[in-house]
Design a protein around this motif. Structure first.
Motif, PDB file in Angstrom:
ATOM      1  N   THR A  53       0.832  -1.208   0.000  1.00  0.00           N
ATOM      2  CA  THR A  53       0.000   0.000   0.000  1.00  0.00           C
ATOM      3  C   THR A  53       0.861   1.249   0.000  1.00  0.00           C
ATOM      4  OG1 THR A  53      -1.712  -1.185   1.241  1.00  0.00           O
ATOM      5  CG2 THR A  53      -1.844   1.220   1.216  1.00  0.00           C
ATOM      6  N   LEU A  57       0.869   4.306  -2.723  1.00  0.00           N
ATOM      7  CA  LEU A  57       0.591   5.692  -2.324  1.00  0.00           C
ATOM      8  C   LEU A  57       1.750   6.604  -2.693  1.00  0.00           C
ATOM      9  CD1 LEU A  57      -1.057   5.022   1.150  1.00  0.00           C
ATOM     10  CD2 LEU A  57      -2.177   6.069  -0.832  1.00  0.00           C
ATOM     11  N   ARG A 268      -4.149  -3.116  -3.598  1.00  0.00           N
ATOM     12  CA  ARG A 268      -4.450  -2.235  -4.724  1.00  0.00           C
ATOM     13  C   ARG A 268      -5.841  -1.623  -4.606  1.00  0.00           C
ATOM     14  NH1 ARG A 268      -0.956  -2.099  -8.853  1.00  0.00           N
ATOM     15  NH2 ARG A 268       0.714  -3.666  -8.862  1.00  0.00           N
ATOM     16  N   HIS A 271      -5.674   0.939  -1.836  1.00  0.00           N
ATOM     17  CA  HIS A 271      -5.007   2.145  -2.345  1.00  0.00           C
ATOM     18  C   HIS A 271      -5.971   2.989  -3.166  1.00  0.00           C
ATOM     19  CE1 HIS A 271      -3.087   3.849  -6.054  1.00  0.00           C
ATOM     20  NE2 HIS A 271      -2.481   4.568  -5.128  1.00  0.00           N
TER      21      HIS A 271
END
Length: 298
Positions: A53, A57, A268, A271
């Motif tokens: 994650t 990001l 994903r 995110h």
């Protein structure tokens, strides 16, 4: 699997409590475009759970920090104080020491509880709050016996990382791998990087009370992400309904087929939920009534 974090830093708290922090990206990398994000792992976890994650990001333009919380991982293993207030004070110290600018607080499980309490006690600190499988409801008096028994029952040392992942994953490979990455290699095998008794004490307040007053004090935009697997997540329908009643602007999402460790199962998707939520905030869209929607994995 490599974490690709750009640096490791140590923040030293009162009494010499060391907090090991990982950082992905910096102000120069993001060009001033993205928000600062602070990621908080759950009980018996570690900062490395957030690797996937955090990379996503960072690649979306955010400066990202995660740290092993007191009692965990590379941080102080036996702190004298494991109260909720001590965990919150650590968050404030990391934010101040690393110069995070009104970070988005993202927390899973007990880390979500810490993020919530930080947002309530320090309303000017976070720009937004993201709770992953966490809420203000109390865990109940039996939680310490249940979790303590599970942690003490690990068949350690594990002979290999594969064996650890198979045991800890409950049939879910990403979950097992995430937990196994938190173990340390010793001469006789792999061991947890925490003391089960410290973990049990860290649950003292969650076992005896709920945090609805603190939930009502949160003023920043908030997103709740819940698991929706075969056995469900830890946030039930009644608790979520009460969360919405108290905070009508709450944004919510549930991920079908996931459990409590959804940040490991679907990084994903998580995110994308976080990025879309922050994009809404940056456009200053009007707050809409919450809808707990189902989001498929990608």
């Amino acid at each position: 699997m490599t974490s690709s974090f750009s640096s490791e830093l140590v923040v030293v708290r009162e009494g010499g409590v060391r907090l090991l922090c990982r950082e992905w990206g910096d102000r120069g990398d993001r060009g001033g475009a993205g928000a600062d994000v602070l990621l908080l792992h759950g009980l018996a976890g570690h900062a490395g759970e957030w690797d996937a994650t955090a990379r996503l990001l960072r690649d979306s333009g955010h400066r990202v920090v995660a740290f092993d919380q007191r009692g965990h991982g590379g941080s102080e293993r036996h702190p004298g104080d494991v109260s909720r207030a001590a965990y919150v004070a650590d968050v404030v110290a990391v934010v101040e020491e690393l110069g995070l600018d009104r970070p988005v607080l993202v927390g899973q499980s007990l880390g979500g509880s810490t993020a919530l309490l930080t947002a309530a006690a320090h309303p000017g600190l976070p720009r937004a709050l993201v709770l992953v499988e966490a809420g203000p409801g109390g865990a109940g008096s039996g939680v310490q016996e249940q979790i303590g028994g599970w942690l003490r029952g690990w068949p350690v040392p594990f002979p290999s990382r594969e064996a650890a992942a198979a045991y800890l994953g409950g049939g879910k490979e990403p979950v097992g791998e995430g937990w196994a990455r938190g173990l340390e290699q010793r001469a006789d095998g792999l061991w947890p990087r925490f003391d089960p008794e410290v973990m049990v004490r860290s649950l003292d307040e969650n076992a005896t009370r709920a945090f609805w007053d603190e939930w009502a004090a949160v003023t920043c935009p908030t997103l709740a992400v819940l698991g929706q697997g075969e056995h469900g997540g830890i946030i039930g329908g009644e608790e979520y309904a009460e969360m919405v009643r108290v905070m009508p602007w709450l944004h919510g999402a549930s991920l079908p087929g996931t459990g409590h460790d959804l940040h490991l199962e679907r990084p994903r998707v998580l995110h994308r939920l976080i990025v879309d939520f922050l994009d809404d905030r940056s456009r200053e869209l009007p707050r809409s009534p919450s809808c707990l929607g189902a989001h498929s994995s990608s």
